[in-house]
Design a protein around this motif. Structure first.
Motif, short mmCIF file in Angstrom:
data_model
loop_
_atom_site.label_atom_id
_atom_site.label_comp_id
_atom_site.label_asym_id
_atom_site.label_seq_id
_atom_site.Cartn_x
_atom_site.Cartn_y
_atom_site.Cartn_z
N LEU A 176 0.89 -1.17 -0.13
CA LEU A 176 -0.06 0.07 0.00
C LEU A 176 0.86 1.21 -0.09
N GLU A 177 0.64 2.18 -0.84
CA GLU A 177 1.17 3.46 -1.03
C GLU A 177 -0.06 4.53 -0.83
N LEU A 178 0.42 5.44 0.09
CA LEU A 178 -0.35 6.72 0.35
C LEU A 178 0.32 7.98 -0.23
N LEU A 179 -0.75 8.79 -0.81
CA LEU A 179 -0.26 10.07 -1.21
C LEU A 179 -0.71 11.29 -0.55
N ASP A 180 -0.12 11.90 0.17
CA ASP A 180 -0.52 13.30 0.91
C ASP A 180 -0.80 14.37 0.00
N THR A 181 -1.75 15.22 0.34
CA THR A 181 -2.19 16.26 -0.60
C THR A 181 -2.58 17.56 0.33
N PRO A 182 -2.32 18.71 -0.23
CA PRO A 182 -2.97 20.07 0.49
C PRO A 182 -4.39 19.87 0.84
N GLY A 183 -5.00 20.59 2.11
CA GLY A 183 -6.29 20.52 2.38
C GLY A 183 -6.91 21.45 1.00
N VAL A 184 -7.97 21.22 0.91
CA VAL A 184 -8.76 22.08 -0.03
C VAL A 184 -9.77 22.47 0.37
N LEU A 185 -10.18 23.91 0.30
CA LEU A 185 -11.48 24.40 0.54
C LEU A 185 -12.30 24.61 -0.80
N TRP A 186 -13.33 25.17 -1.10
CA TRP A 186 -14.00 25.20 -2.33
C TRP A 186 -14.31 26.71 -2.70
N PRO A 187 -14.37 27.09 -3.79
CA PRO A 187 -14.37 28.54 -4.23
C PRO A 187 -15.64 29.48 -3.75
N LYS A 188 -16.72 28.43 -3.38
CA LYS A 188 -18.02 29.33 -3.10
C LYS A 188 -18.59 28.77 -1.90
N LEU A 189 -18.57 29.33 -0.70
CA LEU A 189 -19.23 28.80 0.38
C LEU A 189 -20.90 29.24 0.64
N GLU A 190 -21.67 28.45 -0.07
CA GLU A 190 -22.92 29.25 0.10
C GLU A 190 -23.67 28.93 1.28
N ASP A 191 -23.26 27.70 1.91
CA ASP A 191 -24.06 27.48 3.28
C ASP A 191 -22.96 28.21 4.20
N GLN A 192 -23.53 29.48 4.70
CA GLN A 192 -22.80 30.32 5.67
C GLN A 192 -22.82 29.56 7.07
N ARG A 193 -23.70 28.77 7.44
CA ARG A 193 -23.63 28.07 8.72
C ARG A 193 -22.60 27.17 8.63
N ALA A 194 -22.50 26.48 7.58
CA ALA A 194 -21.18 25.40 7.47
C ALA A 194 -19.97 26.16 7.30
N ALA A 195 -19.92 27.34 6.77
CA ALA A 195 -18.80 28.11 6.90
C ALA A 195 -18.40 28.42 8.10
N ALA A 196 -19.28 28.94 8.95
CA ALA A 196 -19.06 29.09 10.45
C ALA A 196 -18.56 28.02 11.37
N ARG A 197 -18.92 26.98 10.85
CA ARG A 197 -18.68 25.76 11.54
C ARG A 197 -17.31 25.32 11.24
N LEU A 198 -16.81 25.48 9.85
CA LEU A 198 -15.33 25.45 9.61
C LEU A 198 -14.50 26.29 10.26
N ALA A 199 -15.01 27.45 10.64
CA ALA A 199 -14.20 28.58 11.36
C ALA A 199 -14.02 27.98 12.83
N MET A 200 -15.10 27.40 13.23
CA MET A 200 -15.12 26.93 14.73
C MET A 200 -14.04 26.03 14.95
N THR A 201 -14.04 25.10 13.85
CA THR A 201 -13.25 23.81 14.06
C THR A 201 -11.55 24.23 13.77
N GLY A 202 -11.47 25.34 13.12
CA GLY A 202 -10.10 25.62 12.77
C GLY A 202 -9.85 25.29 11.24
N ALA A 203 -10.81 24.89 10.37
CA ALA A 203 -10.38 24.72 9.10
C ALA A 203 -10.28 25.96 8.39
N ILE A 204 -10.55 26.84 8.78
CA ILE A 204 -10.44 28.19 8.19
C ILE A 204 -9.59 29.04 9.00
N SER A 205 -8.52 29.91 8.55
CA SER A 205 -7.74 30.68 9.42
C SER A 205 -8.46 31.68 10.30
#
Length: 306
Positions: A176-205
């Motif tokens: 088995l071989e694993l490939l690591d990749t950068p974390g990727v957000l998406w260009p339009k966060l339409e669900d702003q409640r989801a955006a807030a929760r991403l912020a709460m957990t540290g996914a967004i600077s």
């Protein structure tokens, strides 16, 4: 889970250029692998699911991994596991830091890749390793998981979202071989409640979103989940929970967040509560409910992908 639409408005305005570049790179890398592992944050399984990933995976064998399960509500994690299972997905809940669930993950990759291996054997190919890629948003634990699976610090990890550097294949066992990749957000966060929760957990600077709006939502969810915890943690009177506008000020006073004139430094109080949540001092709180509907804000910002 109660409706919180009254507290939700655009809070996130961020899509760095390296994120757009990473999305294009991932599309190329997925072509080179046999099995895709999508790492989600067990506290926010829906909010941390990047729709770009679903698009690029296509028909590849695909495993959903609910990471940081030790930080989430076990009942909610079970509900999310059942949800993904009904969608026909292979799903596992793990804790990448402790390594709990890692062996089951390797076995799941081996099981899903067996049809591919069988095809290779029919063609006389016996030496090729199964290749898999771990995809997910920033700060969801991809590098930590690879480090644990490899038994060494095989990839660079960082506390800041989006700071895994470079891509490399990491050998796991014999086949088995694993490939690591950068974390990727998406260009339009339409669900702003989801955006807030991403912020709460540290996914967004922490310097690119509206902290006041985010903390209103977090405090409301903590209150609804376990009001006694807020009372005990911040030495509050039960009646102080009745007024959400005054709740943060009460917390700030108890924690000594005072400036001249006895005024509460609300920003400092917000950051104390945010740190407490991230450090699991506000309980095992899952923010996303299985039955929730997204909160779409019409004037959501579209980010520059150049």
């Amino acid at each position: 889970m109660a409706d919180m639409k009254q507290d939700v408005f655009p809070v996130v305005h961020w899509f760095p250029g390296h994120m757009a570049k990473a999305t294009r790179m991932i599309k190329e890398y997925v072509k080179k692998v046999d099995v895709v592992i999508e790492l989600l944050d067990a506290r926010i399984p829906r909010s941390s699911a990047n729709p770009v990933i679903s698009e690029v995976v296509g028909e590849k064998p695909h495993i959903i991994v609910l990471n940081k399960a030790d930080l989430a509500d076990p009942k909610e994690t079970k509900a999310w596991t059942e949800y993904f299972t009904t969608q026909g997905m292979t799903v596992l809940a793990i804790d990448s830091k402790s390594g709990k669930g890692n062996k089951q993950l390797v076995k799941a990759v081996e099981r899903l890749s067996q049809p591919i291996i069988d095809k290779w054997l029919k063609k006389g190919i016996r030496s090729r390793s199964v290749r898999t890629i771990i995809l997910g948003i920033p700060n969801v634990g991809k590098s930590t998981l690879i480090n644990k699976l490899a038994g060494a610090a095989a990839t660079r990890t960082a506390d800041k979202p989006g700071h895994t550097r470079g891509q490399q294949w990491v050998k796991i066992g014999k086949n088995l071989e694993l490939l690591d990749t950068p974390g990727v957000l998406w260009p339009k966060l339409e669900d702003q409640r989801a955006a807030a929760r991403l912020a709460m957990t540290g996914a967004i600077s922490d310097d690119v979103y509206d902290l006041e709006s985010v903390m209103k939502q977090l405090l409301r969810q903590v209150k609804e989940n376990n009001p006694n915890l807020l009372v005990e943690r911040y030495k509050l009177k039960p009646e102080e929970l009745d007024d959400m506008e005054q709740l943060l000020e009460s917390i700030g006073r108890r924690r000594g967040c005072l400036v001249s004139g006895g005024v509460v430094d609300l920003d400092k109080a917000r950051r104390i509560v945010l740190a407490d949540y991230r450090n699991q001092k506000l309980g095992n709180l899952t923010l996303d409910g299985v039955d929730e509907e997204p909160v779409i804000i019409e004037d959501t910002i579209e980010y520059d992908e150049k």
